[in-house]
Design a protein around this motif. Structure first.
Motif, PDB file in Angstrom:
ATOM      1  N   LYS A 285      -4.536   4.913   6.789  1.00  0.00           N
ATOM      2  CA  LYS A 285      -4.651   6.374   6.714  1.00  0.00           C
ATOM      3  C   LYS A 285      -3.553   6.985   5.848  1.00  0.00           C
ATOM      4  O   LYS A 285      -3.503   6.743   4.658  1.00  0.00           O
ATOM      5  CB  LYS A 285      -4.679   6.960   8.122  1.00  0.00           C
ATOM      6  N   GLU A 286      -2.646   7.778   6.449  1.00  0.00           N
ATOM      7  CA  GLU A 286      -1.654   8.509   5.652  1.00  0.00           C
ATOM      8  C   GLU A 286      -0.344   7.751   5.452  1.00  0.00           C
ATOM      9  O   GLU A 286       0.603   8.293   4.880  1.00  0.00           O
ATOM     10  CB  GLU A 286      -1.375   9.862   6.311  1.00  0.00           C
TER      11      GLU A 286
ATOM     12  N   SER B  44      -7.160   2.330   2.995  1.00  0.00           N
ATOM     13  CA  SER B  44      -7.071   3.755   3.329  1.00  0.00           C
ATOM     14  C   SER B  44      -7.614   4.029   4.724  1.00  0.00           C
ATOM     15  O   SER B  44      -7.105   4.898   5.441  1.00  0.00           O
ATOM     16  CB  SER B  44      -7.817   4.593   2.289  1.00  0.00           C
TER      17      SER B  44
ATOM     18  N   GLY C 277      -0.461   4.432  -0.114  1.00  0.00           N
ATOM     19  CA  GLY C 277      -1.297   5.571   0.249  1.00  0.00           C
ATOM     20  C   GLY C 277      -2.387   5.857  -0.759  1.00  0.00           C
ATOM     21  O   GLY C 277      -3.339   6.591  -0.466  1.00  0.00           O
ATOM     22  N   GLU C 278      -2.265   5.253  -1.950  1.00  0.00           N
ATOM     23  CA  GLU C 278      -3.257   5.489  -3.004  1.00  0.00           C
ATOM     24  C   GLU C 278      -3.752   4.207  -3.657  1.00  0.00           C
ATOM     25  O   GLU C 278      -4.916   4.112  -4.041  1.00  0.00           O
ATOM     26  CB  GLU C 278      -2.671   6.408  -4.084  1.00  0.00           C
TER      27      GLU C 278
ATOM     28  N   TRP D   6       0.851  -1.191   0.000  1.00  0.00           N
ATOM     29  CA  TRP D   6       0.000   0.000   0.000  1.00  0.00           C
ATOM     30  C   TRP D   6       0.886   1.240   0.000  1.00  0.00           C
ATOM     31  O   TRP D   6       1.763   1.384   0.853  1.00  0.00           O
ATOM     32  CB  TRP D   6      -0.901  -0.019   1.235  1.00  0.00           C
TER      33      TRP D   6
ATOM     34  N   THR E  64       2.362   5.527   3.764  1.00  0.00           N
ATOM     35  CA  THR E  64       2.619   5.346   2.333  1.00  0.00           C
ATOM     36  C   THR E  64       3.605   4.221   2.019  1.00  0.00           C
ATOM     37  O   THR E  64       3.858   3.941   0.853  1.00  0.00           O
ATOM     38  CB  THR E  64       3.171   6.648   1.722  1.00  0.00           C
TER      39      THR E  64
END
Length: 211
Positions: A93-94, A89, A57-58, A55, A96
């Motif tokens: 969360k944030e 997500s 972040g997107e 993952w 990356t």
């Protein structure tokens, strides 16, 4: 993203047996000998295929043990359903640089028909975020949030105790075939440790090493 590291068997193998048999008591790494009497967490070793879920972040990407490994279609469909962008997500969360490590197992994967005779699935065993390996408690929490299984803890104790336990054999905690012997144990210190080369202290023992 990072391929999963090799896990060294706890003892060296005997060259006189073409490396089939173990040299019992001859630890494969000096840190195993040094730390043999501390408490290690033993989890069931699953006979499957190594899977990475990455993952950034997107988006979510799936991989095998290596970047060139192929994932069978039936297993890929399971992964795509379990690890959606929406789920990842919410959980991460944030973050990356997330990599989840686990085993794809079940019908058609090695002896996986003993685990799941009619289907395939995924079971989680490790998570790395950036340069940090997560604790067992954190992995369990994330597994629950994602709705996936995590490899079961079989026991806690010294390396010698783990070896004796695996030598006797034990039935798999996740297999539908309740008579199926587990492949073995993965052992990690309760507190994450690294050797002087920066490699994780982690080892394994298989039931078949004594057969």
């Amino acid at each position: 993203m990072n391929e999963y590291h090799k896990i060294q068997t706890v003892f060296l193998r005997n060259p006189d047996s073409n490396y089939k048999n173990l040299l019992l008591g001859k630890f494969a790494k000096p840190e195993f000998d040094l730390l043999k009497n501390i408490d290690w967490i033993w989890t069931e070793k699953i006979d499957g295929t190594n899977i990475r879920i990455m993952w950034d972040g997107e988006s979510v990407k799936f991989g095998g043990r290596t970047n060139n490994a192929q994932i069978r279609t039936s297993l890929l469909e399971v992964l795509q359903n379990k690890f959606t962008v929406d789920k990842m997500s919410v959980v991460f969360k944030e973050q990356t640089e997330v990599c989840l490590y686990g085993e794809g197992y079940g019908k058609g994967i090695h002896k996986g028909g003993n685990y799941l005779p009619d289907s395939v699935s995924f079971i989680l065993f490790d998570i790395k975020i950036g340069e940090w390996w997560l604790t067992r408690d954190s992995i369990e929490e994330i597994a629950e949030m994602l709705g996936v299984k995590i490899v079961p803890i079989i026991g806690i104790g010294s390396l010698d105790q783990a070896v004796e336990f695996a030598k006797k054999g034990f039935t798999s905690r996740i297999a539908e075939n309740k008579q199926f012997m587990a492949e073995g144990l993965i052992m990690k210190p309760q507190q994450e440790l690294f050797n002087r080369g920066g490699k994780r202290v982690i080892t394994k023992i298989k039931y078949q090493d004594f057969c």
